[in-house]
Each structure stands twice: as C-alpha cells, then as structure tokens.
Design an enzyme around this catalytic site. Structure first.
Site: not given
Ligand code: TRH
Length: 377
Positions: A17, A273
C-alpha cells in the site's frame, strides 16, 4: 498556485500500500508542477522504504512530497484539487464533508489494485455517486491500453539499461550489500511470502551444474529458508553455501536500491503488487508470488496475467513458465517445472525484455492520472 494533490494511504499489511502510494506521490512531485501531500496512517513501513524518514513526525518533507501522519484525531484540512484514496481506504469524514464546500470541488479518485483481468477495462474510469454529492472515479492500473497503465518513472528504463550495461557499477552495488558473486554464477533475488515450495526449488538450485547466488532481503520467507538450510537466526549479512547454491541474506533496502537489485539479477522472485511491477521493468524473467485472497480469487488474477504475459512465447516455454508460477503459488514441488524453465532460458530471457518494452510503449499510471485530471477541468 500549484495544483494540489492529496493521496491517502491506509496500510493494511506488508509494504504494497505504501510502496505504491509513495512511488506515485514522488513521481507526481518530481515530474509535474504539483504540490503533493501523502497521508499515511502507519509510518513504520514507510521508513523502511525511505530510510531517511522519521517515524514519529506529524509532517515531513521527503523528496518534494509533504508526508503527513494520518491520525484518528483528524484536524480540519482544506481538501486538495485532486484527491486520491488508494485501494478503497475511507477518507476522514470531515475531509469528505469539506470536499463539496470548495469553490471547485476536487477530482476524487479511487486508485484500485492492479489486475490483468478483462473486466478491468470495462470498469476503468467509471464514476460512482457518493453521499457527499460528489462522484468518485474508479481508476484502475493495468496492462492494457484501456486501463490506467503501470507506475513507471521518467527515464527509468534508460537508467536500468545503463546500469545493466555497466558490470563495474553492478559489482560495486552488490559489494555494498556484501555480495561478491563468482564469475558465471546465476543471480536470483527472492522476495516472497512463506512458501512450502521453496525447499524443492533450493534443492534443484543446489544440485544444478551452474552455480547460483540467491539474494534474499530479510522478510517473511526467511523461516522456510532457515528450515531448508537447517540453521536458525539468519540475519542480513549471513551467507550459507550448499553445493552449487550460495545464499546471502540482505538487509531490506530503500526502494531505489531494490530496483538495482532486480536489475542485477538474472531472475527475480517477487510478490504483491509493486515489486511485481518493478520486476517487469527490470526486463528479466521473474516469478510472482501473488497476495492470497479469500475464495482463491488470486488464482483468477494469476492466470489472467499469465494469459497476457505468455503471449508470443513458444508453447513449450509458455508451459514451463506457467507450470513454475503455478507450482510456486500452490507451494508445490518446483523441481520439474524449474528444470523445464532452464531448458528455455534464452527464450524466456528475451521475452522478459520484449514484454517490458511493450508495456513501456503505453502511458504510465502517473501520466494517465494527470491526463485524466486535465481532461476533467
Ligand atoms: O509487501 P507486499 O507483499 O505488499 C502487498 C501487496 O501490495 C498486495 O497487493 C497488497 O494487497 C498487500 O500488500 C496488502 O508486496 P509489494 O506490493 O511488492 O510491496 C513491497 C514493496 O517493498 C515494494 O515497493 C518494493 C519494496 N521493497 C524495498 O523497498 N526494499 C526491499 O528490500 C524489498 C524486498 C522491497
């Protein structure tokens, strides 16, 4: 007056994040005439990606970004021209209420998770009415022309190319991490979640006729590594040799150095990610440990990416890569699939660069966001 951007990051777990939002904030501040604020609710992981930062500062400047600690006792704050909530984090209620009060209400975007699934193209940039009277736009990064693209800083591939051409620079960098690889050895980096398949991969690497240096930044995979090595308490700086395999435990490095590590290696195991995207910009073959989701939803994501990524490879090379990725994500034996990948090494290596150049021919995520804003005003 500079156009202002507020990016909100709620750290759920791990580094993804903050990894994505910090990268985006830095790029917007460095490449555009914008005033960028990054609101982070947990500064601990931020400090690991950006070691110069302070863990207890209410506000600090880092690389042109105003990094603000997003605490529960939210103080009244004038909303920015563009507001990005990342990964559906919930903005403070007072901030949401203040957004429509501005003379020109902000452009409000939700930056979503990265996925290669086809439905993403249909949902990218769709608006959704919100209770404060504004519309929120769902902005999806992605691998297709019809999505928001991938994070890629200006000049990244030129820097990478220059670094990969310069053996001396690579040696100096690796030495700074305590690694001095033998001539001709294969270099592999390993960043992954816990994985029961690791032991079989290490066994295959140790038995190989070619030497491998495995570079492992400290993190969640160390437990499995220790079990296979039969040692305890591995720390950065530790080195262990088992037949053809030399294992180095590295410190967790700043984001720019992690890129360099990926650029040095012949093969990179990445996860989540952001490191997944960085491995693609490294132009080298890689192995993705996807973040596990409820109901096995991550398998659909994994296969959607493979379906795109493997296009253009010979059927045998594509099958070898698909098998090794699936084995890794299932925590299964890697021996056969890894040996199959080695059979196609030149082809999968060429393909990684081809894929990188193809993705780089599209607008990057920051550019796509900026263009979206310019069209919107
Ligand atoms: O840490 P992650 O597993 O993050 C995950 C994913 O983003 C996942 O999609 C998300 O849902 C979950 O968190 C909550 O993996 P990721 O995304 O690769 O982030 C790691 C970051 O750490 C990335 O920015 C690269 C950086 N990094 C360093 O800066 N130095 C290092 O030494 C290493 C190993 C990584």
């Amino acid at each position: 007056m500079k156009v202002s951007w507020d990016i909100f990051c709620n750290v759920v777990d791990n580094y993804g994040d903050i990894g994505v939002t910090w990268r985006l904030a830095r790029q917007l501040a460095a490449e555009y005439p914008f005033a960028v604020r990054l609101w982070v609710d947990d500064l601990q992981p931020f400090v690991r990606l950006c070691p110069g930062a302070q863990v207890d500062a209410a506000q600090q400047w880092q690389e042109g970004v105003s990094v603000c600690h997003w605490t529960k006792d939210w103080q009244p704050t004038e909303p920015a021209d563009v507001v990005i909530e990342s990964f559906a984090c919930r903005l403070p209620q007072a901030y949401r209420d203040a957004m429509p009060q501005r003379m020109r209400p902000p452009l409000w975007l939700n930056l979503d998770y990265l996925s290669a699934e086809e439905w993403v193209s249909g949902c990218h940039a769709l608006p959704s009415p919100q209770s404060n009277g504004l519309r929120k736009i769902f902005f999806f990064p992605g691998f297709r022309q019809t999505t928001g693209g991938l994070l890629r800083e200006a000049g990244l591939l030129d820097q990478r190319h220059a670094f990969q051409q310069d053996q001396a620079l690579q040696r100096t960098f690796l030495r700074s991490l305590g690694v001095a690889p033998e001539e001709g050895a294969r270099l592999i980096s390993l960043f992954a979640y816990e994985n029961a398949g690791l032991a079989s991969w290490l066994t295959a690497l140790a038995a190989d006729s070619r030497r491998t240096h495995l570079l492992v930044p400290e993190g969640r995979i160390l437990g499995d590594l220790q079990r296979w090595l039969g040692v305890e308490g591995l720390r950065p700086g530790a080195m262990e040799v088992r037949d053809s395999l030399t294992v180095h435990v590295l410190p967790f490095v700043r984001q720019e150095d992690y890129d360099r590590l990926l650029w040095c290696c012949d093969f990179n195991a990445v996860r989540g990610e952001d490191s997944f995207v960085r491995a693609q910009w490294a132009g080298r073959p890689f192995l993705w440990h996807i973040y596990e989701q409820d109901d096995d939803a991550h398998w659909v994501k994994l296969d959607a990416f493979l379906d795109l990524y493997l296009l253009g490879l010979s059927p045998a090379a594509a099958q070898a890569l698909r098998d090794v990725w699936r084995a890794w994500n299932a925590g299964q034996d890697m021996g056969q699939s890894w040996s199959d990948v080695l059979q196609h090494w030149p082809e999968v290596t060429r393909h990684a660069e081809y894929w990188c150049q193809e993705q780089a021919s599209r607008a990057d995520l920051a550019a796509a966001l900026v263009q979206f804003y310019r069209n919107w005003i």
